[in-house]
Design an enzyme around this catalytic site. Structure first.
Site, PDB file in Angstrom:
ATOM      1  N   ASP A  31       0.851  -1.182   0.000  1.00 16.32           N
ATOM      2  CA  ASP A  31       0.000   0.000   0.000  1.00 16.32           C
ATOM      3  C   ASP A  31       0.888   1.233   0.000  1.00 16.32           C
ATOM      4  OD1 ASP A  31      -2.260   1.625   0.143  1.00 16.32           O
ATOM      5  OD2 ASP A  31      -2.492   1.400   2.320  1.00 16.32           O
ATOM      6  N   HIS A  32       0.356   2.312  -0.512  1.00 16.52           N
ATOM      7  CA  HIS A  32       1.053   3.592  -0.477  1.00 16.52           C
ATOM      8  C   HIS A  32       0.745   4.330   0.828  1.00 16.52           C
ATOM      9  CE1 HIS A  32       1.276   3.804  -5.147  1.00 16.52           C
ATOM     10  NE2 HIS A  32       2.427   3.387  -4.644  1.00 16.52           N
ATOM     11  N   PHE A  77      -4.773   4.703   0.348  1.00 12.33           N
ATOM     12  CA  PHE A  77      -5.862   3.778   0.012  1.00 12.33           C
ATOM     13  C   PHE A  77      -5.593   3.015  -1.289  1.00 12.33           C
ATOM     14  CE2 PHE A  77      -7.683   7.658   2.028  1.00 12.33           C
ATOM     15  CZ  PHE A  77      -7.936   7.112   3.274  1.00 12.33           C
ATOM     16  N   HIS A  78      -4.392   2.424  -1.388  1.00 12.40           N
ATOM     17  CA  HIS A  78      -4.009   1.694  -2.592  1.00 12.40           C
ATOM     18  C   HIS A  78      -3.556   0.263  -2.279  1.00 12.40           C
ATOM     19  CE1 HIS A  78      -2.898   5.814  -4.601  1.00 12.40           C
ATOM     20  NE2 HIS A  78      -4.208   5.598  -4.560  1.00 12.40           N
ATOM     21  N   PRO A  79      -4.356  -0.533  -1.572  1.00 12.26           N
ATOM     22  CA  PRO A  79      -3.915  -1.908  -1.280  1.00 12.26           C
ATOM     23  C   PRO A  79      -3.925  -2.770  -2.531  1.00 12.26           C
ATOM     24  CG  PRO A  79      -6.195  -1.603  -0.604  1.00 12.26           C
ATOM     25  CD  PRO A  79      -5.694  -0.244  -1.023  1.00 12.26           C
TER      26      PRO A  79
END
Length: 532
Positions: A292-293, A464-466
Site C-alpha cells: 500500500d502507499h 488507500f491503494h492496497p
C-alpha cells in the site's frame, strides 16, 4: 439454480469493466454480483464532501490491526460497497503510473503485462478532455476532467515545484516523469462519474446477456472436485447457489478477494484448516504480499496577511447547496495538485507529492490564530514501499471482517526513504514562490533525521491503494496465486481480475490499473473461449 456462463464477483473498477466488455459478445452470458446497492445520487458525487458517505452502508469500513511501527495506530481503510466499488467514494484520481511499473509486472512473471500493453489499453479506455495525444486517450469510455480550484494558491504550489528545480509543469502521462500538474479525475463538470457509470451505462445494461445482481454477499466459491462451478450468496432470498458453466472471476478487491478465496478453501493450508474449513488447494501466497502507499506530510503556516487557503465547510447548508447547484464549499477538493520526485540518479519517481492549498492548524499550537491563517500541505507518497503485509480470515464466518495487517514501515528502509522525501518537500516549501505561505514549516527543515522519522511514524496515513494479495507470477513461483492468464493455480474455472493480482504497486494511483486489469481480462477470457 440460476446458471450463467461467467459469474463476476464485485462491481468495482475491474469488475465493471470486465462484465461490460464480456457482454459485448452475445454468446457469453454474464452475471455481475455486487454486495452493495446501486450508487445513489448523493453527496458522495461531490468533489469536496464525498467522504461524508464513508459512514454509510456504501463503505465496507475496513481497518488494519494495530500497527507496531506506527506507534500502535489503527488505520482506517474505507472500501466501496456499491456498484462502482471504491470509485463511489474515492478521490477519483486517474494517475496510471509509469510504463516501467507494468514492465516490472512482466519481469515478475506476469507474461504479457507490460508497459506497452498498458499504454495501448489506456489510450482505448480514456476519454480525457485534454484532447487526443500520444499519451492520453480521447474517444474512450472513462470520462475525466481536471480538478477545479477556488484559489490561485493551487497554481503557486505547482510553480514552487519548478522554482525548486525539481522539474517542470507537464503531463504525468508524458515521457518526462518529473512534472507537476493538476491531475485528472472522474469528477466531470464537478460531479462524480464512477467507473460503473462509464462502463455500465443504459445501453450496456440493456443487453440480454448481462445481469447485474445487487445486495448479494458472496460467501464462497462452490467447487466440484477442484473445478469452480458457481458461488454461494446470501441476499434477501436467503442463502443460495448460483452456477457458472465456464468460470467464476473474483473482482472483489485486495481485501475481499483473498477473503473469499480462503473461505472457499483456496489458500494457505494451515490457516484454512485451523478455522475448520476444507482445503481445496494449498496456495500459500493467498493473502500475502499486501502493499500500500503511505504518505507523510510537510505543513506550512503563512504570515497573518497571507490569503489563499479555503476553509472547508461541510455543514448541512453547504451539502444542500451542492445537491441543488453543484457549487459552493462542497465543490472543491483541496488536494488537487500532483508532482513527482526521486532520489539522486533514479530515472523514475520515488515520490509522489500530493499538493493541498490547505494546512493543518493543529500542527502549529504556538500560533493562537493558526486556524485563520493560510498555508499549504505537501503529502509525500512513498511509491515503492518495501514493507509487505497480509490479509487473513478472522474466523470462518463470511461476514466477519478480515484481519488486515499491512505491516506499515516494518522495513526501516521505508522510513529512511520517506525522510529523504520530506527533505525534498522542504525544498519546495522553501521556494520564494511560497514565502508568504510558509513563514513556519512543520516539521522544521532543521529537524534531524531521527526527528523526521518520529514525525513519519506519528503522521503517515494510507493513500488507500492496497494491492498484491493474489499476485500474478510464473509457474515456478510458489507464492504466485494466479498465472499471467489470471487463472488461479491448482484449480479450474476460477480467475482473479482486480488489484490483488498486481505483483507490485505502481507509481501512481490504483484505480486506472484496476480498470486496465478488468479490461484486458475480458480479452483473455474471450480468447480462451474462442480457442476451446
Amino acid at each position: 439454480m440460476n446458471i450463467y456462463d461467467i459469474v463476476v464477483v464485485g462491481a468495482g473498477a475491474a469488475g465493471a469493466a470486465l462484465a461490460a466488455r464480456l457482454s459485448e459478445y452475445p454468446d457469453i452470458n454474464v452475471l455481475l454480483i455486487e454486495a452493495g446497492q446501486e450508487n445513489p445520487y448523493d453527496i458522495g458525487r461531490s468533489q469536496g464532501a464525498f467522504f461524508l458517505t464513508w459512514g454509510t452502508d456504501k463503505n465496507w469500513a475496513y481497518e488494519t490491526i494495530s500497527q507496531p511501527f506506527l506507534n500502535g495506530r489503527i488505520i482506517q481503510h474505507p472500501r466501496g460497497r456499491a456498484v462502482g466499488g471504491s470509485t463511489t467514494l474515492n478521490v477519483g484520481a486517474w494517475l496510471r503510473g509509469r510504463p516501467e511499473d507494468y514492465d516490472a509486472w512482466e519481469a515478475a512473471g506476469a507474461k504479457g503485462w507490460n508497459g506497452k500493453t498498458a499504454v495501448d489499453a489506456f489510450l482505448q479506455i480514456e476519454a480525457s478532455d485534454r484532447g487526443p495525444s500520444d499519451t492520453r486517450g480521447h474517444d474512450g469510455i472513462v470520462v475525466m476532467n481536471d480538478l477545479t480550484t477556488p484559489t490561485d494558491l493551487s497554481e503557486k504550489i505547482l510553480d514552487a515545484y519548478v522554482n525548486a528545480g525539481l522539474g517542470k509543469r507537464g503531463d504525468s502521462n508524458g515521457s518526462d516523469p518529473f512534472v507537476a500538474e493538476r491531475f485528472q479525475t472522474l469528477f466531470v463538470d464537478g460531479v462524480r462519474r464512477t467507473i460503473a457509470d462509464d462502463f455500465l451505462d443504459e445501453s450496456v445494461r440493456a443487453r440480454a446477456n448481462l445481469t447485474i445482481l445487487t445486495g448479494a454477499h458472496v460467501t464462497r466459491v462452490v467447487f466440484e472436485g477442484n473445478k469452480a462451478v458457481g458461488v454461494e450468496i446470501r441476499d434477501v432470498d436467503g442463502v443460495r447457489t448460483i452456477g457458472a458453466r465456464r468460470e467464476v472471476v473474483l473482482s472483489a478487491g485486495a481485501f475481499n478477494t483473498p477473503q473469499i478465496l480462503m473461505l472457499s478453501g483456496v489458500g494457505p493450508r494451515e490457516h484454512i484448516e485451523e478455522l475448520g474449513l476444507d482445503v481445496i488447494v494449498d496456495l500459500p501466497g493467498v493473502g500475502q504480499n499486501l502493499q500500500d502507499h503511505l504518505y507523510a506530510h510537510v505543513y506550512t503556516l503563512g504570515t497573518a496577511d497571507a490569503k489563499g487557503s479555503v476553509a472547508p465547510d461541510l455543514g448541512d447548508a453547504a451539502v444542500q447547496r451542492w445537491l441543488e447547484t453543484h457549487n459552493g464549499p462542497a465543490s472543491y477538493f483541496p488536494e488537487n495538485g500532483v508532482a513527482w520526485a526521486s532520489l539522486d540518479g533514479h530515472a523514475v519517481p520515488d515520490f509522489e507529492f500530493l499538493l493541498s492549498y490547505n494546512t493543518t492548524s493543529s500542527s502549529f499550537p504556538q500560533f493562537p490564530d493558526a486556524d485563520k491563517r493560510s498555508g499549504v500541505t505537501i503529502g509525500v507518497v512513498l511509491l515503492q514501499p518495501r514493507s509487505r503485509g497480509s490479509v487473513r480470515l478472522a474466523s470462518a464466518d463470511p461476514f466477519a471482517k478480515p484481519l488486515i495487517d499491512p505491516s506499515y514501515l516494518s522495513e526501516q528502509a521505508d522510513v529512511e526513504t520517506l525522510v529523504s522525501g520530506l527533505r525534498i518537500a522542504h525544498r519546495m516549501v522553501a521556494s520564494s514562490v511560497l514565502a508568504s505561505w510558509a513563514e513556519t514549516i512543520y516539521p522544521s527543515p532543521d529537524a534531524s533525521d531521527e526527528e523526521l522519522a518520529a514525525h513519519i511514524r506519528a503522521d503517515v496515513g494510507t493513500v488507500f491503494h492496497p494491492v498484491g494479495t493474489a499476485r500474478m507470477g510464473s509457474a515456478d513461483d510458489a507464492n504466485a496465486v494466479v498465472d499471467s492468464e489470471l487463472r488461479v493455480r491448482g484449480v479450474e474455472g476460477l480467475r482473479v481480475a482486480d488489484a490483488s493480482v498486481m505483483p507490485t504497486v505502481i507509481r501512481g494511483h490504483t484505480m486506472a490499473p484496476s480498470v486496465f486489469i478488468g479490461y484486458r481480462a475480458a480479452e483473455i477470457i474471450r480468447r480462451d473461449k474462442a480457442a476451446s
